[in-house]
Design a protein around this motif. Structure first.
Motif, PDB file in Angstrom:
ATOM      1  N   MET A   1      10.579  -8.015   7.295  1.00 23.47           N
ATOM      2  CA  MET A   1      11.244  -7.709   8.557  1.00 23.47           C
ATOM      3  C   MET A   1      10.801  -8.682   9.634  1.00 23.47           C
ATOM      4  SD  MET A   1      11.135  -3.534   8.762  1.00 23.47           S
ATOM      5  CE  MET A   1       9.344  -3.485   8.600  1.00 23.47           C
ATOM      6  N   LYS A   2      11.703  -8.951  10.557  1.00 26.38           N
ATOM      7  CA  LYS A   2      11.391  -9.775  11.714  1.00 26.38           C
ATOM      8  C   LYS A   2      11.617  -8.941  12.980  1.00 26.38           C
ATOM      9  CE  LYS A   2      14.248 -13.129  10.890  1.00 26.38           C
ATOM     10  NZ  LYS A   2      14.969 -14.431  11.009  1.00 26.38           N
ATOM     11  N   LEU A   3      10.684  -9.026  13.896  1.00 27.43           N
ATOM     12  CA  LEU A   3      10.831  -8.372  15.191  1.00 27.43           C
ATOM     13  C   LEU A   3      11.015  -9.453  16.240  1.00 27.43           C
ATOM     14  CD1 LEU A   3      10.776  -5.788  16.919  1.00 27.43           C
ATOM     15  CD2 LEU A   3       8.305  -6.144  17.181  1.00 27.43           C
ATOM     16  N   ILE A   4      12.204  -9.475  16.846  1.00 27.65           N
ATOM     17  CA  ILE A   4      12.477 -10.438  17.905  1.00 27.65           C
ATOM     18  C   ILE A   4      12.070  -9.811  19.232  1.00 27.65           C
ATOM     19  CG2 ILE A   4      14.233 -11.866  19.002  1.00 27.65           C
ATOM     20  CD1 ILE A   4      15.903 -11.611  16.459  1.00 27.65           C
ATOM     21  N   GLY A   5      11.268 -10.527  19.991  1.00 24.62           N
ATOM     22  CA  GLY A   5      10.803  -9.947  21.245  1.00 24.62           C
ATOM     23  C   GLY A   5       9.995 -10.922  22.064  1.00 24.62           C
ATOM     24  N   SER A   6       9.316 -10.385  23.056  1.00 22.34           N
ATOM     25  CA  SER A   6       8.453 -11.192  23.923  1.00 22.34           C
ATOM     26  C   SER A   6       7.100 -10.511  24.024  1.00 22.34           C
ATOM     27  CB  SER A   6       9.075 -11.351  25.313  1.00 22.34           C
ATOM     28  OG  SER A   6       8.954 -10.142  26.047  1.00 22.34           O
ATOM     29  N   LEU A   7       6.120 -11.259  24.489  1.00 21.19           N
ATOM     30  CA  LEU A   7       4.765 -10.719  24.614  1.00 21.19           C
ATOM     31  C   LEU A   7       4.586  -9.888  25.875  1.00 21.19           C
ATOM     32  CD1 LEU A   7       2.666 -13.833  23.478  1.00 21.19           C
ATOM     33  CD2 LEU A   7       3.393 -11.858  22.110  1.00 21.19           C
ATOM     34  N   THR A   8       5.550  -9.952  26.783  1.00 19.20           N
ATOM     35  CA  THR A   8       5.417  -9.244  28.052  1.00 19.20           C
ATOM     36  C   THR A   8       6.265  -7.982  28.144  1.00 19.20           C
ATOM     37  OG1 THR A   8       7.109 -10.657  29.056  1.00 19.20           O
ATOM     38  CG2 THR A   8       4.812 -11.344  29.308  1.00 19.20           C
ATOM     39  N   PRO A  10       7.361  -4.332  27.690  1.00 21.76           N
ATOM     40  CA  PRO A  10       6.691  -3.092  27.296  1.00 21.76           C
ATOM     41  C   PRO A  10       7.419  -2.390  26.150  1.00 21.76           C
ATOM     42  CG  PRO A  10       7.934  -2.737  29.315  1.00 21.76           C
ATOM     43  CD  PRO A  10       7.997  -4.211  29.022  1.00 21.76           C
ATOM     44  N   PHE A  11       8.731  -2.614  26.041  1.00 26.19           N
ATOM     45  CA  PHE A  11       9.504  -2.001  24.962  1.00 26.19           C
ATOM     46  C   PHE A  11       9.182  -2.665  23.624  1.00 26.19           C
ATOM     47  CE2 PHE A  11      11.945  -1.377  28.884  1.00 26.19           C
ATOM     48  CZ  PHE A  11      12.112   0.007  28.850  1.00 26.19           C
ATOM     49  N   VAL A  12       9.009  -3.976  23.653  1.00 22.08           N
ATOM     50  CA  VAL A  12       8.567  -4.690  22.454  1.00 22.08           C
ATOM     51  C   VAL A  12       7.153  -4.242  22.082  1.00 22.08           C
ATOM     52  CG1 VAL A  12       8.013  -6.949  21.479  1.00 22.08           C
ATOM     53  CG2 VAL A  12      10.049  -6.677  22.909  1.00 22.08           C
ATOM     54  N   ARG A  13       6.318  -4.105  23.071  1.00 17.03           N
ATOM     55  CA  ARG A  13       4.946  -3.667  22.798  1.00 17.03           C
ATOM     56  C   ARG A  13       4.931  -2.294  22.135  1.00 17.03           C
ATOM     57  NH1 ARG A  13      -0.161  -2.364  26.891  1.00 17.03           N
ATOM     58  NH2 ARG A  13      -1.776  -2.699  25.290  1.00 17.03           N
ATOM     59  N   LYS A  14       5.790  -1.406  22.565  1.00 17.01           N
ATOM     60  CA  LYS A  14       5.858  -0.080  21.951  1.00 17.01           C
ATOM     61  C   LYS A  14       6.150  -0.185  20.465  1.00 17.01           C
ATOM     62  CE  LYS A  14       9.408   2.592  22.851  1.00 17.01           C
ATOM     63  NZ  LYS A  14      10.352   3.576  23.436  1.00 17.01           N
ATOM     64  N   VAL A  15       7.112  -1.025  20.119  1.00 19.02           N
ATOM     65  CA  VAL A  15       7.460  -1.202  18.707  1.00 19.02           C
ATOM     66  C   VAL A  15       6.302  -1.842  17.947  1.00 19.02           C
ATOM     67  CG1 VAL A  15       9.007  -2.357  17.096  1.00 19.02           C
ATOM     68  CG2 VAL A  15       9.922  -1.350  19.193  1.00 19.02           C
ATOM     69  N   ARG A  16       5.659  -2.830  18.546  1.00 17.50           N
ATOM     70  CA  ARG A  16       4.538  -3.508  17.880  1.00 17.50           C
ATOM     71  C   ARG A  16       3.392  -2.537  17.605  1.00 17.50           C
ATOM     72  NH1 ARG A  16       2.666  -8.315  21.327  1.00 17.50           N
ATOM     73  NH2 ARG A  16       1.473  -8.825  19.460  1.00 17.50           N
ATOM     74  N   ILE A  17       3.125  -1.650  18.547  1.00 20.06           N
ATOM     75  CA  ILE A  17       2.052  -0.681  18.344  1.00 20.06           C
ATOM     76  C   ILE A  17       2.409   0.295  17.231  1.00 20.06           C
ATOM     77  CG2 ILE A  17       0.824   1.268  19.401  1.00 20.06           C
ATOM     78  CD1 ILE A  17       0.820  -0.321  22.025  1.00 20.06           C
ATOM     79  N   VAL A  18       3.659   0.736  17.221  1.00 21.28           N
ATOM     80  CA  VAL A  18       4.096   1.622  16.144  1.00 21.28           C
ATOM     81  C   VAL A  18       3.958   0.924  14.798  1.00 21.28           C
ATOM     82  CG1 VAL A  18       6.104   2.766  15.129  1.00 21.28           C
ATOM     83  CG2 VAL A  18       5.619   3.032  17.565  1.00 21.28           C
ATOM     84  N   GLY A  46      22.009  -8.636  24.253  1.00 20.22           N
ATOM     85  CA  GLY A  46      21.123  -9.691  24.741  1.00 20.22           C
ATOM     86  C   GLY A  46      19.745  -9.199  25.136  1.00 20.22           C
ATOM     87  N   LYS A  47      19.262  -8.141  24.483  1.00 18.03           N
ATOM     88  CA  LYS A  47      17.990  -7.537  24.868  1.00 18.03           C
ATOM     89  C   LYS A  47      17.022  -7.494  23.687  1.00 18.03           C
ATOM     90  CE  LYS A  47      18.368  -3.769  27.390  1.00 18.03           C
ATOM     91  NZ  LYS A  47      18.804  -2.400  27.793  1.00 18.03           N
ATOM     92  N   VAL A  48      15.753  -7.468  24.010  1.00 16.63           N
ATOM     93  CA  VAL A  48      14.705  -7.245  23.011  1.00 16.63           C
ATOM     94  C   VAL A  48      14.052  -5.896  23.335  1.00 16.63           C
ATOM     95  CG1 VAL A  48      14.261  -9.673  22.578  1.00 16.63           C
ATOM     96  CG2 VAL A  48      13.036  -8.558  24.445  1.00 16.63           C
ATOM     97  N   PRO A  49      13.478  -5.257  22.302  1.00 14.63           N
ATOM     98  CA  PRO A  49      13.235  -5.726  20.940  1.00 14.63           C
ATOM     99  C   PRO A  49      14.466  -5.596  20.059  1.00 14.63           C
ATOM    100  CG  PRO A  49      12.405  -3.498  21.173  1.00 14.63           C
ATOM    101  CD  PRO A  49      12.880  -3.910  22.539  1.00 14.63           C
ATOM    102  N   CYS A  50      14.436  -6.396  18.988  1.00 14.35           N
ATOM    103  CA  CYS A  50      15.473  -6.329  17.974  1.00 14.35           C
ATOM    104  C   CYS A  50      14.785  -6.503  16.624  1.00 14.35           C
ATOM    105  CB  CYS A  50      16.510  -7.425  18.213  1.00 14.35           C
ATOM    106  SG  CYS A  50      17.849  -7.460  17.003  1.00 14.35           S
ATOM    107  N   LEU A  51      14.976  -5.548  15.752  1.00 11.51           N
ATOM    108  CA  LEU A  51      14.358  -5.584  14.426  1.00 11.51           C
ATOM    109  C   LEU A  51      15.404  -6.041  13.417  1.00 11.51           C
ATOM    110  CD1 LEU A  51      11.745  -4.860  12.806  1.00 11.51           C
ATOM    111  CD2 LEU A  51      12.821  -2.651  12.336  1.00 11.51           C
ATOM    112  N   SER A  66      14.431   0.081  21.533  1.00 11.80           N
ATOM    113  CA  SER A  66      13.102   0.472  21.049  1.00 11.80           C
ATOM    114  C   SER A  66      13.064   1.895  20.509  1.00 11.80           C
ATOM    115  CB  SER A  66      12.059   0.306  22.164  1.00 11.80           C
ATOM    116  OG  SER A  66      12.275   1.221  23.229  1.00 11.80           O
ATOM    117  N   ARG A  67      13.823   2.806  21.108  1.00 14.68           N
ATOM    118  CA  ARG A  67      13.801   4.194  20.624  1.00 14.68           C
ATOM    119  C   ARG A  67      14.375   4.295  19.220  1.00 14.68           C
ATOM    120  NH1 ARG A  67      15.750   7.814  25.868  1.00 14.68           N
ATOM    121  NH2 ARG A  67      15.040   6.333  27.434  1.00 14.68           N
ATOM    122  N   VAL A  68      15.446   3.543  18.958  1.00 16.54           N
ATOM    123  CA  VAL A  68      16.054   3.556  17.627  1.00 16.54           C
ATOM    124  C   VAL A  68      15.118   2.883  16.623  1.00 16.54           C
ATOM    125  CG1 VAL A  68      18.029   2.812  16.265  1.00 16.54           C
ATOM    126  CG2 VAL A  68      18.355   3.543  18.629  1.00 16.54           C
TER     127      VAL A  68
END
Length: 209
Positions: A1-8, A10-18, A46-51, A66-68
């Motif tokens: 799997m690839k997670l497209i996102g940014s380091l800043t 918070p929604f990407v961070r939520k997915v990364r922590i999960v 046009g938004k991240v995160p995207c799995l 992120s919720r999905v």
């Protein structure tokens, strides 16, 4: 799997922590949606995160919002179940997530109003910014009350509720360090300090400004 996102984000961070708490392997692909339209190939919003599912390279193989994403990811491994399967318990955890996501939404909107390069200073609205920051304060007060002296936001163990709250508060600290949410919310401050000691939170902390 690839997670497209940014380091800043918070929604990407939520997915990364999960993903970390579930002990799942993935590739993090950094994407700046403000300087590139590449994300549109996978997410038309046009938004991240995207799995992106393994072996896929189009919208049909992508999961976004992120919720999905966290809902899906929690089903991939029996390790550390983060979302109850049904009933009132599930609703409570998802409500905590919604409240925390609201804090992140409001903080992002306030940041963009002040910083978005496409909006000249004379068009920025301080009243709009304050309205968003008032939402942050109100949500923090509600979370502080809901947490009380409990060890975790929901039940007797770590869950998506705690991850969501930790990401929201971390983003407020990151983007609005002048906001003293801790002073009026001691329960929340205590909980945030505990969450910050977890390796998943340490490894996903946003970069220093």
């Amino acid at each position: 799997m690839k997670l497209i996102g940014s380091l800043t984000s918070p929604f990407v961070r939520k997915v990364r922590i999960v993903m970390a708490e579930k002990k799942l392997d993935y590739q993090l692909v950094l994407e700046d949606v403000w300087s590139s339209d590449a994300i549109l190939k996978m997410n038309p919003l046009g938004k991240v995160p995207c799995l992106v599912m393994e072996g896929q390279d189009s919208i049909t193989g992508a999961v976004f919002d992120s919720r999905v994403i966290v809902e899906y990811v929690d089903t991939l491994s029996p390790v550390g179940k983060l979302i109850p399967e049904r009933g009132r318990e599930r609703t409570e955890v998802k409500t905590w997530e919604a409240l925390a996501d609201g804090v992140m939404d409001a903080a992002v909107l306030a940041l963009l109003e002040n910083k978005f390069a496409g909006r000249p200073p004379e068009q920025r609205c301080e009243a709009w910014v304050q309205r968003q920051l008032d939402k942050v304060s109100a949500a923090c007060a509600a979370m502080n009350q809901g947490l009380g002296d409990k060890a975790w936001c929901w039940g007797n163990h770590f869950s998506l509720a705690d991850i969501s709250v930790g990401c929201a508060l971390g983003y407020v600290d990151f983007r609005f360090p002048a906001i003293d949410w801790r002073g009026a919310n001691p329960n929340l401050a205590r909980h945030f300090e505990k969450l910050g000691a977890r390796q998943s939170f340490i490894d996903t902390a946003p970069p220093a400004a």
